[in-house]
Design an enzyme around this catalytic site. Sequence first.
Site, short mmCIF file in Angstrom:
data_model
loop_
_atom_site.label_atom_id
_atom_site.label_comp_id
_atom_site.label_asym_id
_atom_site.label_seq_id
_atom_site.Cartn_x
_atom_site.Cartn_y
_atom_site.Cartn_z
N LYS A 115 0.83 -1.21 0.00
CA LYS A 115 0.00 0.00 0.00
C LYS A 115 0.86 1.25 0.00
CE LYS A 115 -4.50 -1.45 1.50
NZ LYS A 115 -5.60 -1.34 2.45
N LYS A 197 -3.82 -11.28 -7.05
CA LYS A 197 -5.13 -11.62 -6.47
C LYS A 197 -6.22 -10.71 -7.05
CE LYS A 197 -5.60 -8.69 -2.44
NZ LYS A 197 -5.95 -8.45 -1.09
N LYS A 200 -10.38 -5.31 -5.21
CA LYS A 200 -11.33 -4.20 -5.38
C LYS A 200 -10.68 -3.02 -6.09
CE LYS A 200 -12.15 -4.51 -0.82
NZ LYS A 200 -12.67 -4.46 0.53
P1 TYM Z 1 -10.52 -6.65 2.77
O1 TYM Z 1 -11.62 -5.67 2.91
O2 TYM Z 1 -9.41 -6.33 1.84
O3 TYM Z 1 -11.12 -8.05 2.31
C1 TYM Z 1 -12.24 -8.64 2.97
C2 TYM Z 1 -12.07 -10.16 3.02
O4 TYM Z 1 -11.99 -10.68 1.69
C3 TYM Z 1 -10.84 -11.51 1.58
N1 TYM Z 1 -10.32 -11.39 0.20
C4 TYM Z 1 -10.12 -12.44 -0.63
N2 TYM Z 1 -10.31 -13.76 -0.47
C5 TYM Z 1 -10.02 -14.55 -1.51
N3 TYM Z 1 -9.57 -14.10 -2.71
C6 TYM Z 1 -9.37 -12.78 -2.92
N4 TYM Z 1 -8.94 -12.35 -4.10
C7 TYM Z 1 -9.65 -11.87 -1.85
N5 TYM Z 1 -9.57 -10.52 -1.70
C8 TYM Z 1 -9.98 -10.25 -0.45
C9 TYM Z 1 -9.86 -10.96 2.62
O5 TYM Z 1 -8.91 -11.92 3.00
C10 TYM Z 1 -10.79 -10.60 3.74
O6 TYM Z 1 -11.08 -11.71 4.55
N6 TYM Z 1 -7.86 -5.88 6.92
C11 TYM Z 1 -9.03 -6.54 6.39
C12 TYM Z 1 -10.32 -6.10 7.05
C13 TYM Z 1 -10.32 -6.25 8.54
C14 TYM Z 1 -10.51 -7.47 9.25
C15 TYM Z 1 -10.47 -7.10 10.62
C16 TYM Z 1 -10.70 -8.79 8.86
C17 TYM Z 1 -10.17 -5.24 9.45
N7 TYM Z 1 -10.26 -5.76 10.71
C18 TYM Z 1 -10.59 -8.06 11.63
C19 TYM Z 1 -10.84 -9.75 9.87
C20 TYM Z 1 -10.78 -9.38 11.23
C21 TYM Z 1 -9.15 -6.19 4.90
O7 TYM Z 1 -8.65 -5.20 4.45
O8 TYM Z 1 -9.95 -7.04 4.20
#
Ligand code: TYM
Length: 334
Positions: A115, A197, A200
Amino acid sequence: MLNGEKVLFSGMQATGNLTLGNYLGALKNWVTLSDEYTCLYCVVDEHSITVRQDPATLRKRARALLNLYIAAGLDPEKNILYYQSHVSGHAELAWILNCFTYMGELNRMTQFKDKSAKHADNINAGLFTYPVLMAADILLYQADVVPVGIDQMQHLELTRDLAQRFNAVYGDVFTVPEAYIGKVGAKIMSLQDPAKKMSKSDENPNASIYLMDDPDTIMRKFKRAVTDSEGHVAYREEQPGISNLMSIYSAVTGKSMDEIEREFDGRGYGEFKTAVGESVVDLLTPLQARWKELDADKAYVDGIIKNNAERANYMAQKTLRKVQKKVGFPEKVR
Ligand code: TYM
């Protein structure tokens, strides 16, 4: 564990439009696991501002994401669906945990490196301490299990380290959480570059299936998906494009890789891509319809937001008071 019940916590950022990767890697498992635990599913809007956001857009996306949680099948009466910014305990615990986290640990976080390369003009302290806020999210509710995609594993490891470090000084304060990674779909790759991967924030709209894409768009994106020249529907490292499509098909239909190979034996990529596209359309059509209903029912969703923030606050305060006492903050005079 809280009040004798096992707790599940997870969250998503309200930045960008959610992709099929988010659904298959996380949201789908959330729904499956929601019967077994006391579950909190958070819209992590505080994490989102580590990157500059337009306020009106962030507000709109946060609401859309909460609606999506419900539309995907999470019962808002049973599960706690809420905004991170409505529970001040997240930020308060994050501060305390910051004082137990080493710079070296945060420097090693690959998401921070990625990032900061992407937003070189805004490498702020929040971006650096982002994983500590994530640890606070989880530890605040004494979560036993955290369902995430593989890309969040490093943050989960840090959370476990922080919990153990704190417990070693102050006794058993935090539950040390386990990650839950689904067998299939834990890392869905870009449709245009299977080495990356699905994300978004990808600039190429053909690289990702968005959960709100219409059927024609979904079919077109799958037809254009990058594959290789071998021509067999087989799950192999040398065929990352087709293997990714197989992972998607397997996660959506529940079929094993062997079953898929047999189903498409002797049939070309074209037919397979159509089948994958159709399975995703079938998955997303009812979800989108439910989402539209919720979007139109403001009063119902407002009620959920109010009630669930109160439930989350109540749970959060329990842990926070305990932690504040342990570190030596004076008790409030009532
Ligand atoms: P975020 O918002 O980027 O993604 C949300 C969830 O989607 C999963 N994910 C994927 N899984 C499979 N293939 C992909 N291409 C893919 N892209 C995203 C991520 O692994 C995630 O589970 N930091 C976290 C959000 C967060 C969080 C937390 C999660 C903040 N606090 C506490 C769990 C517990 C994030 O940015 O996810």
